[in-house]
Design a protein around this motif. Structure first.
Motif, PDB file in Angstrom:
ATOM      1  N   GLN A 126      -1.048   7.693   4.921  1.00  0.00           N
ATOM      2  CA  GLN A 126      -1.040   8.680   6.007  1.00  0.00           C
ATOM      3  C   GLN A 126      -2.305   8.519   6.847  1.00  0.00           C
ATOM      4  OE1 GLN A 126      -0.767   9.934   2.623  1.00  0.00           O
ATOM      5  NE2 GLN A 126       1.437   9.505   2.787  1.00  0.00           N
ATOM      6  N   SER A 198      -1.261   3.529  12.899  1.00  0.00           N
ATOM      7  CA  SER A 198      -0.895   3.901  11.530  1.00  0.00           C
ATOM      8  C   SER A 198      -1.796   3.104  10.593  1.00  0.00           C
ATOM      9  CB  SER A 198       0.586   3.610  11.248  1.00  0.00           C
ATOM     10  OG  SER A 198       0.840   2.221  11.367  1.00  0.00           O
ATOM     11  N   TYR A 214       3.696  -0.914   8.830  1.00  0.00           N
ATOM     12  CA  TYR A 214       3.764   0.422   9.407  1.00  0.00           C
ATOM     13  C   TYR A 214       3.509   1.434   8.294  1.00  0.00           C
ATOM     14  CZ  TYR A 214       8.515   0.316   7.497  1.00  0.00           C
ATOM     15  OH  TYR A 214       9.596   0.191   6.658  1.00  0.00           O
ATOM     16  N   ASN A 217       3.061   7.699   8.627  1.00  0.00           N
ATOM     17  CA  ASN A 217       3.115   8.466   9.869  1.00  0.00           C
ATOM     18  C   ASN A 217       2.328   7.730  10.951  1.00  0.00           C
ATOM     19  OD1 ASN A 217       0.604   8.986   8.642  1.00  0.00           O
ATOM     20  ND2 ASN A 217       0.341  10.810   9.913  1.00  0.00           N
ATOM     21  N   GLU A 218       2.291   8.298  12.144  1.00  0.00           N
ATOM     22  CA  GLU A 218       1.612   7.670  13.273  1.00  0.00           C
ATOM     23  C   GLU A 218       0.693   8.682  13.951  1.00  0.00           C
ATOM     24  OE1 GLU A 218       4.752   6.252  15.740  1.00  0.00           O
ATOM     25  OE2 GLU A 218       4.971   4.357  14.630  1.00  0.00           O
TER      26      GLU A 218
END
Length: 334
Positions: A126, A198, A214, A217-218
């Motif tokens: 995260q 990310s 990835y 979350n971003e």
């Protein structure tokens, strides 16, 4: 019709039995049963004690052949799988045949089988942006954390965290295994640094080709243009400081000049005397030798010489003056 169907079943059964008689067990050897995702897997198949001929060896996964090689002089055969993926996990074994068979048709288990466990090398973490909007030229901090439960092998190899932008790693940082977090800092960001970020954790040093990077979350980073007011204020301060500095320097120079003039009152008179002495240098030409010599006269000699030059008849004027004075006195007495 029923007889024909029974004949077909018998034929297939005989064919499978004949095929089964052509497949023989072999031995499988491997050094490491756990492999990181993206790494390579090396296995060795051996027919020692099973055959004295040169045969065809097959590497099987979960009872199905996935690769084959021809053996020469009863040597051991090495199989290698590059770019291991998670789906490569399974039971592996080796079989052989004296005749070459289609790899897809070979099925069975060897003398032993070994379970290969592929460890996921990418852990999605995260990300949190401490400031979502920053000005151009300032620093930006990202906080990367993870609550993923790690096994012993993962915990031993987990050292690096990567900051990802548009699927590409742009920054790397050391992962704190105890706090399970790390911080990324982008220095003096520009407008092109704006975008979506990310973070991921990798057990390997670099992501293997084809790996999708990835996180869980971003975070969207927005960058605004810095205001010109501050820069204008800085320019004004610099200009004023320069003017004050020049003024102070000019006053200091002027004060030094005045002090020197006061302390040296005879400076001008000394310079005038020096000029007079220089003017009094003359060049005299001697006719007999024709040489030119510089003659410097002192002040007394020059005054005597000047008096004689300015009034050559001075000695003649004085007797006449005395005569006229005596005559005037005689007339007055009469």
């Amino acid at each position: 019709m029923a007889s024909m169907f029974l004949l077909a079943v018998i034929s297939v059964s005989v064919f499978l039995q004949s095929q089964g008689q052509k497949i023989h067990e072999a031995k499988l050897y491997i050094h490491n049963t756990e492999v990181l995702e993206g790494g390579k897997l090396e296995l060795t198949c051996s027919t020692f004690g099973y055959s004295v001929k040169s045969v065809y060896l097959y590497l099987c996964k979960n009872g199905k052949a996935i690769d084959s090689k021809k053996q020469r002089n009863q040597e051991d055969i090495n199989f290698r799988i590059e770019g291991i993926q998670m789906e490569h996990s399974g039971n592996y074994s080796c079989v052989f045949s004296e005749e070459k068979l289609e790899t897809t048709n070979v099925k069975g288990y060897g003398d032993n089988y070994i379970f290969i466990n592929v460890i996921e090398s990418l852990i999605r973490a995260q990300i949190r942006l401490l400031e979502s909007e920053v000005t151009e030229g300032s620093d930006v901090n990202f906080m990367c954390t993870s609550s993923h439960t790690l096994n012993t092998n993962q915990s031993k190899n987990l050292n690096l965290a990567y900051l990802i932008k548009d699927g590409k790693a742009v920054e790397v940082s050391i992962w704190d295994k105890q706090k399970m977090k790390t911080t990324f800092t982008l220095r003096k960001v520009q407008m092109e640094d704006a975008g979506t970020y990310s973070c991921v954790l990798l057990l390997s040093i670099l992501p293997h080709p084809g790996m999708r990077l990835y996180g869980s979350n971003e975070a969207n980073l927005q960058i605004t243009v810095a205001s010109n007011s501050s820069s204008e204020e800085v320019k004004i301060v610099l200009v004023c400081s320069g003017i004050v500095l020049l003024l102070c320097l000019s006053l200091g120079i002027l004060a030094m000049i005045r002090k020197r003039v006061i302390e040296c009152p005879g400076f001008n008179s000394e310079r005038s005397l020096e000029n007079d002495m220089e003017i009094r240098e003359t060049e005299m030409i001697y006719e007999d030798t024709g040489e030119i010599q510089n003659v410097v006269c002192n002040e007394q000699e020059w005054d005597e010489f000047s008096d004689s030059e300015e009034d050559p008849n001075k000695n003649e004027v004085l007797p006449i003056y005395d005569y006229m004075r005596d005559t005037y006195d005689n007339i007055s007495t009469m």
